[in-house]
Design a protein around this motif. Sequence first.
Motif, PDB file in Angstrom:
ATOM      1  N   LEU A 100       0.903  -1.036  -0.050  1.00 35.79           N
ATOM      2  CA  LEU A 100      -0.230  -0.229  -0.470  1.00 35.79           C
ATOM      3  C   LEU A 100       1.006   1.354   0.120  1.00 35.79           C
ATOM      4  CD1 LEU A 100      -2.806  -1.096   2.264  1.00 35.79           C
ATOM      5  CD2 LEU A 100      -3.045  -0.760  -0.062  1.00 35.79           C
ATOM      6  N   LEU A 101       2.184   1.267   0.377  1.00 42.07           N
ATOM      7  CA  LEU A 101       3.636   2.370   0.937  1.00 42.07           C
ATOM      8  C   LEU A 101       3.665   2.432  -1.002  1.00 42.07           C
ATOM      9  CD1 LEU A 101       4.690   1.815   4.235  1.00 42.07           C
ATOM     10  CD2 LEU A 101       3.561   4.121   3.548  1.00 42.07           C
ATOM     11  N   LEU A 102       3.873   1.679  -1.220  1.00 40.20           N
ATOM     12  CA  LEU A 102       4.736   1.612  -2.773  1.00 40.20           C
ATOM     13  C   LEU A 102       3.398   2.180  -3.448  1.00 40.20           C
ATOM     14  CD1 LEU A 102       6.663   1.552  -4.322  1.00 40.20           C
ATOM     15  CD2 LEU A 102       5.988  -1.248  -5.007  1.00 40.20           C
ATOM     16  N   SER A 103       2.375   1.970  -3.315  1.00 33.50           N
ATOM     17  CA  SER A 103       1.472   2.007  -4.176  1.00 33.50           C
ATOM     18  C   SER A 103       0.882   3.511  -4.598  1.00 33.50           C
ATOM     19  CB  SER A 103       0.282   0.930  -4.964  1.00 33.50           C
ATOM     20  OG  SER A 103      -0.690   1.324  -3.266  1.00 33.50           O
ATOM     21  N   ALA A 104       0.490   3.610  -3.010  1.00 37.87           N
ATOM     22  CA  ALA A 104       0.265   4.973  -2.652  1.00 37.87           C
ATOM     23  C   ALA A 104       1.345   6.213  -2.965  1.00 37.87           C
ATOM     24  CB  ALA A 104      -0.651   5.185  -1.705  1.00 37.87           C
ATOM     25  N   GLY A 105       2.488   5.720  -2.674  1.00 33.20           N
ATOM     26  CA  GLY A 105       3.987   6.802  -3.008  1.00 33.20           C
ATOM     27  C   GLY A 105       3.881   6.569  -4.009  1.00 33.20           C
ATOM     28  N   LEU A 106       3.647   6.402  -4.704  1.00 34.49           N
ATOM     29  CA  LEU A 106       3.887   6.466  -6.418  1.00 34.49           C
ATOM     30  C   LEU A 106       3.033   8.080  -7.031  1.00 34.49           C
ATOM     31  CD1 LEU A 106       3.811   3.258  -8.361  1.00 34.49           C
ATOM     32  CD2 LEU A 106       5.746   4.813  -7.781  1.00 34.49           C
ATOM     33  N   TYR A 107       1.792   8.613  -6.589  1.00 34.67           N
ATOM     34  CA  TYR A 107       1.055   9.548  -7.140  1.00 34.67           C
ATOM     35  C   TYR A 107       1.349  10.898  -5.256  1.00 34.67           C
ATOM     36  CZ  TYR A 107       0.525   7.049 -11.173  1.00 34.67           C
ATOM     37  OH  TYR A 107       0.540   6.454 -12.060  1.00 34.67           O
ATOM     38  N   HIS A 108       1.298  10.046  -4.495  1.00 32.90           N
ATOM     39  CA  HIS A 108       1.339  11.040  -3.558  1.00 32.90           C
ATOM     40  C   HIS A 108       2.396  10.655  -2.305  1.00 32.90           C
ATOM     41  CE1 HIS A 108      -2.729  12.557  -5.310  1.00 32.90           C
ATOM     42  NE2 HIS A 108      -3.541  11.100  -4.735  1.00 32.90           N
ATOM     43  N   PRO A 109       3.260  11.716  -2.617  1.00 32.85           N
ATOM     44  CA  PRO A 109       4.821  10.645  -2.461  1.00 32.85           C
ATOM     45  C   PRO A 109       4.564  11.330  -0.214  1.00 32.85           C
ATOM     46  CG  PRO A 109       5.372  12.113  -3.880  1.00 32.85           C
ATOM     47  CD  PRO A 109       3.543  11.666  -3.847  1.00 32.85           C
ATOM     48  N   ILE A 110       4.686  12.471   0.055  1.00 35.75           N
ATOM     49  CA  ILE A 110       4.537  13.118   1.255  1.00 35.75           C
ATOM     50  C   ILE A 110       3.314  12.654   1.653  1.00 35.75           C
ATOM     51  CG2 ILE A 110       4.476  15.444   1.737  1.00 35.75           C
ATOM     52  CD1 ILE A 110       6.886  14.863   0.294  1.00 35.75           C
ATOM     53  N   PRO A 111       2.792  12.697   1.214  1.00 32.02           N
ATOM     54  CA  PRO A 111       1.296  12.313   2.210  1.00 32.02           C
ATOM     55  C   PRO A 111       1.838  11.032   2.852  1.00 32.02           C
ATOM     56  CG  PRO A 111      -0.212  13.399   1.254  1.00 32.02           C
ATOM     57  CD  PRO A 111       1.360  13.308   0.512  1.00 32.02           C
ATOM     58  N   THR A 112       2.160   9.709   1.880  1.00 32.63           N
ATOM     59  CA  THR A 112       2.398   8.538   2.492  1.00 32.63           C
ATOM     60  C   THR A 112       3.434   8.915   3.026  1.00 32.63           C
ATOM     61  OG1 THR A 112       1.499   7.777   0.019  1.00 32.63           O
ATOM     62  CG2 THR A 112       2.478   6.354   1.414  1.00 32.63           C
ATOM     63  N   ALA A 113       4.486   9.198   3.191  1.00 34.25           N
ATOM     64  CA  ALA A 113       5.401   9.085   4.019  1.00 34.25           C
ATOM     65  C   ALA A 113       4.817   9.740   5.540  1.00 34.25           C
ATOM     66  CB  ALA A 113       7.149  10.321   3.421  1.00 34.25           C
ATOM     67  N   ILE A 114       4.486  10.555   5.550  1.00 38.29           N
ATOM     68  CA  ILE A 114       3.388  10.731   7.163  1.00 38.29           C
ATOM     69  C   ILE A 114       2.906   9.825   7.289  1.00 38.29           C
ATOM     70  CG2 ILE A 114       2.355  12.454   7.681  1.00 38.29           C
ATOM     71  CD1 ILE A 114       2.654  15.172   6.388  1.00 38.29           C
ATOM     72  N   TRP A 115       2.304   9.463   6.540  1.00 37.47           N
ATOM     73  CA  TRP A 115       1.282   7.797   7.348  1.00 37.47           C
ATOM     74  C   TRP A 115       2.717   6.399   7.311  1.00 37.47           C
ATOM     75  CZ3 TRP A 115      -3.192   8.289   9.308  1.00 37.47           C
ATOM     76  CH2 TRP A 115      -3.849   9.476   9.333  1.00 37.47           C
ATOM     77  N   GLY A 116       3.147   6.741   6.513  1.00 39.22           N
ATOM     78  CA  GLY A 116       4.242   5.393   6.880  1.00 39.22           C
ATOM     79  C   GLY A 116       4.732   5.837   8.211  1.00 39.22           C
TER      80      GLY A 116
END
Length: 70
Positions: free
Chosen positions: A10-26
């Motif tokens: 999920l982090l990889l697939s979401a991080g492709l288009y929304h890297p900053i919010p995904t990094a925060i949620w990670g």
Amino acid sequence: MENIAQTLTLLLSAGLYHPIPTAIWGGVYVLGVIVYLFGYYKNPATRIYGASIVLGSRFALPIFTIVSLA
């Protein structure tokens, strides 16, 4: 850590288009795992605090993934 494969996917697939919010949620996920581990170490009844953080971040990641793939 039985959910790490799904979380990383999920982090990889979401991080492709929304890297900053995904990094925060990670980061929130990692923080929740650390709180869970320390809570489990001190008193197993207090692990609920870390578990609630982990579950909250696990509910947010599919939303980011769906938005990314839409």
